[in-house]
Scaffold this motif. Structure first.
Motif, short mmCIF file in Angstrom:
data_model
loop_
_atom_site.label_atom_id
_atom_site.label_comp_id
_atom_site.label_asym_id
_atom_site.label_seq_id
_atom_site.Cartn_x
_atom_site.Cartn_y
_atom_site.Cartn_z
N UNK A 145 73.44 -27.40 -0.44
CA UNK A 145 74.51 -28.40 -0.43
C UNK A 145 73.94 -29.81 -0.37
N UNK A 146 72.92 -30.00 0.46
CA UNK A 146 72.28 -31.32 0.54
C UNK A 146 71.70 -31.73 -0.81
N UNK A 147 71.08 -30.76 -1.46
CA UNK A 147 70.45 -31.06 -2.75
C UNK A 147 71.50 -31.31 -3.83
N UNK A 148 72.63 -30.63 -3.76
CA UNK A 148 73.71 -30.92 -4.71
C UNK A 148 74.19 -32.36 -4.55
N UNK A 149 74.33 -32.78 -3.29
CA UNK A 149 74.75 -34.16 -3.04
C UNK A 149 73.74 -35.16 -3.58
N UNK A 150 72.46 -34.88 -3.39
CA UNK A 150 71.41 -35.76 -3.91
C UNK A 150 71.39 -35.75 -5.44
N UNK A 151 71.62 -34.57 -6.03
CA UNK A 151 71.65 -34.48 -7.48
C UNK A 151 72.77 -35.33 -8.06
N UNK A 152 73.94 -35.31 -7.41
CA UNK A 152 75.06 -36.13 -7.87
C UNK A 152 74.68 -37.61 -7.89
N UNK A 153 73.96 -38.05 -6.86
CA UNK A 153 73.53 -39.45 -6.79
C UNK A 153 72.53 -39.75 -7.89
N UNK A 154 71.59 -38.84 -8.13
CA UNK A 154 70.59 -39.05 -9.18
C UNK A 154 71.25 -39.12 -10.56
#
Length: 201
Positions: A145-154
């Motif tokens: 979930x954390x990585x999904x959030x970071x991916x959205x930002x990227x």
């Protein structure tokens, strides 16, 4: 297609091509003709993605110190290649817009087009790896979930950066901005400017 969007597509393709073998010693399978701008972009990202993995390798806590030194030297050399390629891209833009007369109120940008494109190349590598983190089956849901959030930002950053690069190029072409190419003049690789190296003479 706007140049920055095209560049990002080439960067993403190069990153994907690297991961077909995922080996830092794999020769670059550049699909573009020698001397073309696309060839330089593909090769540029290949350098970035290989260096990304060299940086991973050197952070292995169990790495042999002698092997780490070899990797550090390789990373230093890669950094120099990366800088040289960025300057090659800036030379391309400088030549392309050489006949554009800046408007009287033209301004200079905080970075050259090529250094912005360099950030776009590295962003393509980040997006690939962050997306891979979202697909891990050996990680817990909180990590995913954390990585999904970071991916959205990227991915949002990709949109903003490509738009900003294309706007910068349009401004240069219209004379609203002008560019200067400041060579990086890296000193640590140069035996004439690194005191540790020239003291050995």
């Amino acid at each position: 297609m706007e140049l920055a969007k095209k560049a990002f597509r080439i960067f993403a393709d190069a990153t994907e091509a690297y991961h077909q073998t995922d080996n830092v010693d794999t020769p670059c399978p550049n699909p573009y003709g020698e001397g073309t701008f696309e060839h330089v972009l593909f090769a540029k990202n290949w350098v970035d993605v290989v260096q990304w993995h060299l940086e991973d390798l050197i952070r292995d806590p169990a790495i042999d110190p002698a092997e780490a030194l070899v990797l550090k030297r390789r990373i230093d050399a890669s950094n120099q290649v990366r800088t040289d390629m960025v300057e090659q891209i800036d030379t391309y833009f400088r030549d392309k817009y050489a006949d554009v007369a800046p408007l009287p109120d033209a301004t200079i940008n905080t970075e050259t087009p090529a250094w912005a494109i360099d950030r776009l190349s590295i962003l393509a590598v980040k997006i690939y790896h962050m997306n891979a983190e979202t697909e891990r089956t050996d990680a817990d849901e909180a990590h995913v979930a954390r990585c999904r959030g970071k991916l959205d930002i990227l991915l949002e950053q990709e949109k903003d950066l490509t738009a900003a690069i294309d706007m910068l190029l349009a401004d240069i072409e219209a004379g609203r901005k002008y560019m200067k190419v400041y060579r990086q003049m890296k000193m640590y690789n140069d035996p004439a400017t690194n005191p540790v190296l020239y003291a050995k003479k």
